[in-house]
Design an enzyme around this catalytic site. Structure first.
Site, PDB file in Angstrom:
ATOM      1  N   GLU A 148     -93.745  15.276   8.728  1.00 36.03           N
ATOM      2  CA  GLU A 148     -92.960  15.982   7.712  1.00 36.03           C
ATOM      3  C   GLU A 148     -91.594  16.369   8.249  1.00 36.03           C
ATOM      4  O   GLU A 148     -90.596  16.350   7.553  1.00 36.03           O
ATOM      5  CB  GLU A 148     -93.704  17.234   7.241  1.00 36.03           C
ATOM      6  CG  GLU A 148     -92.894  17.988   6.198  1.00 36.03           C
ATOM      7  CD  GLU A 148     -93.614  19.186   5.621  1.00 36.03           C
ATOM      8  OE1 GLU A 148     -94.787  19.381   5.950  1.00 36.03           O
ATOM      9  OE2 GLU A 148     -92.977  19.910   4.855  1.00 36.03           O
ATOM     10  N   GLN A 154    -102.531  21.298   0.060  1.00 30.31           N
ATOM     11  CA  GLN A 154    -102.684  21.552   1.490  1.00 30.31           C
ATOM     12  C   GLN A 154    -103.404  22.877   1.730  1.00 30.31           C
ATOM     13  O   GLN A 154    -103.017  23.890   1.146  1.00 30.31           O
ATOM     14  CB  GLN A 154    -101.304  21.597   2.140  1.00 30.31           C
ATOM     15  CG  GLN A 154    -101.346  21.654   3.658  1.00 30.31           C
ATOM     16  CD  GLN A 154     -99.939  21.743   4.252  1.00 30.31           C
ATOM     17  OE1 GLN A 154     -99.173  22.628   3.921  1.00 30.31           O
ATOM     18  NE2 GLN A 154     -99.619  20.822   5.134  1.00 30.31           N
ATOM     19  N   GLY A 155    -104.408  22.875   2.560  1.00 31.56           N
ATOM     20  CA  GLY A 155    -105.128  24.102   2.885  1.00 31.56           C
ATOM     21  C   GLY A 155    -104.986  24.447   4.355  1.00 31.56           C
ATOM     22  O   GLY A 155    -105.895  24.226   5.149  1.00 31.56           O
ATOM     23  N   GLU A 203     -87.509  30.991  11.855  1.00 33.10           N
ATOM     24  CA  GLU A 203     -87.702  31.645  13.155  1.00 33.10           C
ATOM     25  C   GLU A 203     -88.634  30.807  14.036  1.00 33.10           C
ATOM     26  O   GLU A 203     -88.380  30.636  15.237  1.00 33.10           O
ATOM     27  CB  GLU A 203     -88.262  33.063  12.950  1.00 33.10           C
ATOM     28  CG  GLU A 203     -87.253  34.051  12.364  1.00 33.10           C
ATOM     29  CD  GLU A 203     -86.876  33.755  10.913  1.00 33.10           C
ATOM     30  OE1 GLU A 203     -87.723  33.210  10.169  1.00 33.10           O
ATOM     31  OE2 GLU A 203     -85.727  34.045  10.515  1.00 33.10           O
ATOM     32  N   SER A 245     -99.915  25.491  -2.734  1.00 32.63           N
ATOM     33  CA  SER A 245     -99.136  25.024  -3.872  1.00 32.63           C
ATOM     34  C   SER A 245     -99.996  24.103  -4.731  1.00 32.63           C
ATOM     35  O   SER A 245    -100.652  23.196  -4.212  1.00 32.63           O
ATOM     36  CB  SER A 245     -97.920  24.228  -3.395  1.00 32.63           C
ATOM     37  OG  SER A 245     -97.074  25.048  -2.641  1.00 32.63           O
ATOM     38  N   SER A 247    -102.483  27.458   5.661  1.00 35.03           N
ATOM     39  CA  SER A 247    -102.260  28.892   5.885  1.00 35.03           C
ATOM     40  C   SER A 247    -103.424  29.738   5.387  1.00 35.03           C
ATOM     41  O   SER A 247    -104.088  29.394   4.412  1.00 35.03           O
ATOM     42  CB  SER A 247    -100.998  29.353   5.155  1.00 35.03           C
ATOM     43  OG  SER A 247     -99.857  28.861   5.769  1.00 35.03           O
TER      44      SER A 247
END
Lengths: 419, 340
Positions: free
Chosen positions: A278, A158-159, A404, A193, A161
């Site tokens: 997800e 996954q790209g 948060e 990851s 962040s």
């Protein structure tokens, strides 16, 4: 838990409901009464799943990293595919069995019971990329990618962040400019990851710098072998030398425009449907698996402290609460599955569950150390069901939206509190 | 497998909720200037009886409606939201015990014509020659019958079996409290299927507590949307917003496990006691936490008797101790085998 270490999050939750293909998965309910009965056909399916898992779950330990882990996860996925178990609720046209969510749930329950491996390298492909492509992709994208994902031929990463855009995902800056029939990408992604083990990446890029920040993003399929991609390994806190994350650099990386999924500049909407997924049903198998983890801990604690001590000690009280909370997570999972099976989109209960479950996982992993005692200081080379997972659990309240951010979403979207 | 209420069940909930908001709004518990002791709900019983709510789970032959634990739990959540007198536990559990033991009183109980208090043990119980122990009686001032909530399950006794009654001011000032003693007292009810009664008692406590946790959440969120400080409503500050989110999570966890357990109990599955125990553990935890957080979100006014914040917390403590508090319930949980 998402296998993805990506710490990105959307501020929106589930604004578009479930992916369109989820409609195809909806069970026809035999009865509308509240019940926990499974039909004779469901029970037959369960028995079949249990037998197959008994015969086929890999006996060797899952290698902890790198090529061995990749080979292991892909081989296990292929074995499930060949056995007809890889896509229980996937539509038949994409190689799945087209069965309902109830059957998917039964499969996960048996999977957990059998102690089958958590092949997390495949999580992004199966639970992010595939549902996104099913919902938004072109026929060509579907035909090329979906079977390869399901058969265990490829791994995805996954790209999302970026170094300066984690929780504030919508502000992402990795730039892509249209040049003929290609996008040219320059910039960087981080906390990716297993990028070093992946063939493909779901990549969010900024394709319009003038539009409001959520209106200029595109969701792109990126071939990780494209020239101009470089990786910087990032070690994580679980064990010395554990390479899990990467920073990914893009230097004039050319991606065909035909790899854009959904409309150009609509990537935010596309990405949110993936995140919504997800936070809904994709983590079902993990939620069910934790009942098994808690019972292992109860067993260990009984052996170490004695059965009667557990009814009086502080550790027994904590384990009792964890048993109750794991039972509640299963109840929440069933409740979400019932809603989905009745054709209702996953609503607020999915975000409440995700926030609860990520913290519960940490409490469960934490108590393992108290059950083990002094020997918890040792880091086993192999067969480490407790220490690395404990350290890894610190990512549970960060990945896919920090606790948060989750609380902001609950406060604003569920409770209607102002921003 | 299906865990959403049917239209009929939703109707039952809506009806009882409308009834309670008319006749038993939480404001009824506001103390007058002399303070207030006890719960003014006795007048509700004949009306709830007439509407069929007191006998939801009893067979028609026993004067009930012939539904089950699922409907009872749904309605008990509404009782919790409205802080209905704890006598409702005496009535509901007592009617089941009376019906199972073929006592003629079952139909009179579900009609709301017989008052049924509850007794909760203070310390150990001996049960060699009948029950002997010291108790807190709750809402038993005019009770004819008493449901004794022991850790092994509920038993039905005549109120006259209790000796040495003495007044006792209560922390939950809307829950009338006495001390009393049993000496070698024989229950009226047989204990043939005590696990079923024990599971029902746990489930209904959990359902009531789940209602408390939701009501406290709603009250805190309403206040956070209205109260302004520093020129903004306090719900826009993350310090307050995140507290409210945690309350919402706790209430949802409780509610889902209560639903799940209610089906397991209704279907009389072997893991009924386990899931009812789990329900009490998460629901009372939610009621206690949300009761406390609601006071904190309100600030100074939450500490006064001029709002209702304190009554949710106090009632949560009452529900906690019924039939065994969280500490005892956790010990009981560890004594059980996990469901297969």
């Amino acid at each position: 838990m998402s296998a993805s270490g990506d710490m990105s999050s959307g501020y929106s939750f589930n604004i578009h409901g479930p992916p369109a293909w989820a409609d195809n998965f909806c069970d026809c309910l035999e009865t509308s009464l509240m019940n926990l009965d499974f039909s004779p056909e469901d029970e037959a399916f369960r028995a079949e799943a249990r037998d197959w898992l008994h015969d086929n779950v890999p006996r060797e330990e899952r290698p902890p990293s790198d090529d061995g882990m990749r080979a292991f996860d892909l081989a296990w996925q292929k074995l499930q595919y060949d056995g007809g178990w890889a896509g229980v609720s996937w539509p038949e046209e994409y190689g799945g069995r087209g069965l309902g969510l109830t059957r998917q749930l039964i499969w996960y329950e048996e999977y957990a019971r059998a102690g089958a491996p958590n092949a997390e390298l495949l999580f992004v492909g199966c639970n992010h990329a595939a549902p996104t492509i099913m919902t938004w992709g072109t026929d060509e994208q579907k035909q090329y990618h979906l079977p390869r994902i399901l058969k265990g031929e490829v791994a995805w990463c996954q790209g999302f962040s970026e170094p300066n855009n984690g929780s504030d995902l919508g502000g992402l800056r990795c730039r892509a400019v249209v040049d003929g029939d290609h996008l040219v990408v320059n910039g960087s992604k981080i906390w990716t990851s297993s990028a070093h083990l992946a063939d493909w990446q779901e990549l969010l890029v900024r394709t319009d710098t003038v539009a409001p920040k959520h209106k200029g993003i595109s969701w792109v399929i990126c071939d990780m072998n494209t020239p101009g991609i470089e990786l910087r390994p990032i070690l994580i806190m679980t064990a010395p030398g554990h390479h899990h994350f990467n920073q990914v650099f893009y230097n004039n990386v050319r991606i065909p425009l035909s790899n854009v999924v959904g409309p150009l500049n609509e990537g935010w909407k596309v990405a949110m449907s993936t995140l919504g997924f997800e936070r809904g049903t994709a983590s079902m198998s993990e939620q069910i698996r934790y009942n098994v983890v808690v019972e292992k801990l109860v067993e260990m604690a009984r052996e170490r402290f004695g059965a009667s001590a557990l009814e009086h000690d502080e550790i027994g009280a904590r384990l009792a609460q964890l048993r109750a909370e794991s039972a509640a997570v299963r109840a929440m999972t069933y409740s979400i599955a019932s809603r989905a099976a009745g054709g209702q989109p996953p609503g607020s209960e999915a975000s409440l569950m995700r926030a609860f479950f990520s913290q519960l996982q940490q409490r469960i992993r934490r108590i393992a150390l108290d059950v083990i005692g002094e020997d918890a200081l040792e880091l086993p080379d192999t067969n480490d069901p407790w220490i690395r997972p404990y350290l890894r659990s610190y990512s549970n309240t960060i990945a896919a939206g920090t606790s948060e951010i989750q609380r902001n979403i609950i406060g604003e979207r569920v409770l209607g509190l102002p921003r | 497998m299906h865990l959403l209420p049917t239209n009929e069940q939703v109707q039952i909930v809506d009806t009882v909720a409308a009834f309670l908001s008319n006749l038993a709004p939480v404001e009824r518990l506001r103390p007058d200037k002399h303070g207030q002791i006890g719960n003014p709900d006795a007048s509700l019983w004949p009306q709830l009886g007439e509407l069929g709510f007191l006998g939801l789970g009893l067979a028609e032959d026993d004067g009930g409606i012939g539904l089950g634990a699922v409907e009872e739990a749904l309605v008990f959540r509404e009782y919790g939201r409205n802080l209905v007198s704890t006598e409702i536990f005496g009535i509901t559990l007592g009617a089941h015990l009376a019906a199972e033991s073929n006592l003629n009183t079952a139909s009179e109980i579900v009609a709301g014509n017989i008052r049924v208090g509850i007794a909760n043990p203070r310390g150990a119980i001996t049960s060699e020659n009948g029950l002997s122990a010291s108790f807190h009686l709750m809402e038993a001032g005019e009770a004819e019958l008493i449901v004794v909530l022991t850790p092994d399950g509920p038993h039905l006794l005549p109120a006259s079996a209790f000796e040495d009654g003495e007044d006792c001011p209560g922390m939950d000032s809307h829950n009338l409290l006495h001390r009393a003693t049993l000496r070698n007292a024989r229950p009226l009810s047989s204990a043939a299927s005590s696990n079923a009664h024990r599971s029902r008692a746990l489930l209904l406590s959990a359902a009531y507590a789940s209602g408390l946790s939701k009501a406290a959440l709603d009250m805190a969120v309403d206040y956070a949307k209205m109260r302004e400080q520093f020129g903004k409503v306090i719900g826009s500050f993350q310090a307050v917003k995140h507290k409210c989110a945690d309350m919402a999570i706790a209430a949802e966890v409780a509610s889902c496990q209560v639903d799940f357990a209610s089906v397991v109990v209704a279907e009389n599955r072997p893991d009924a006691l386990y899931h009812a125990t789990a329900a009490k553990l998460v629901a009372v935890d939610a009621a206690l936490k949300n009761g406390a957080t609601n006071i904190q979100v309100h600030g100074a006014i939450g500490f006064t008797a001029e709002t209702d914040a304190h009554v949710y917390l106090k009632r949560a403590h009452t529900i906690d101790v019924l039939g065994g508090d969280l500490r005892k319930t956790r010990a009981s949980m560890m004594g059980q085998a996990a469901p297969a």
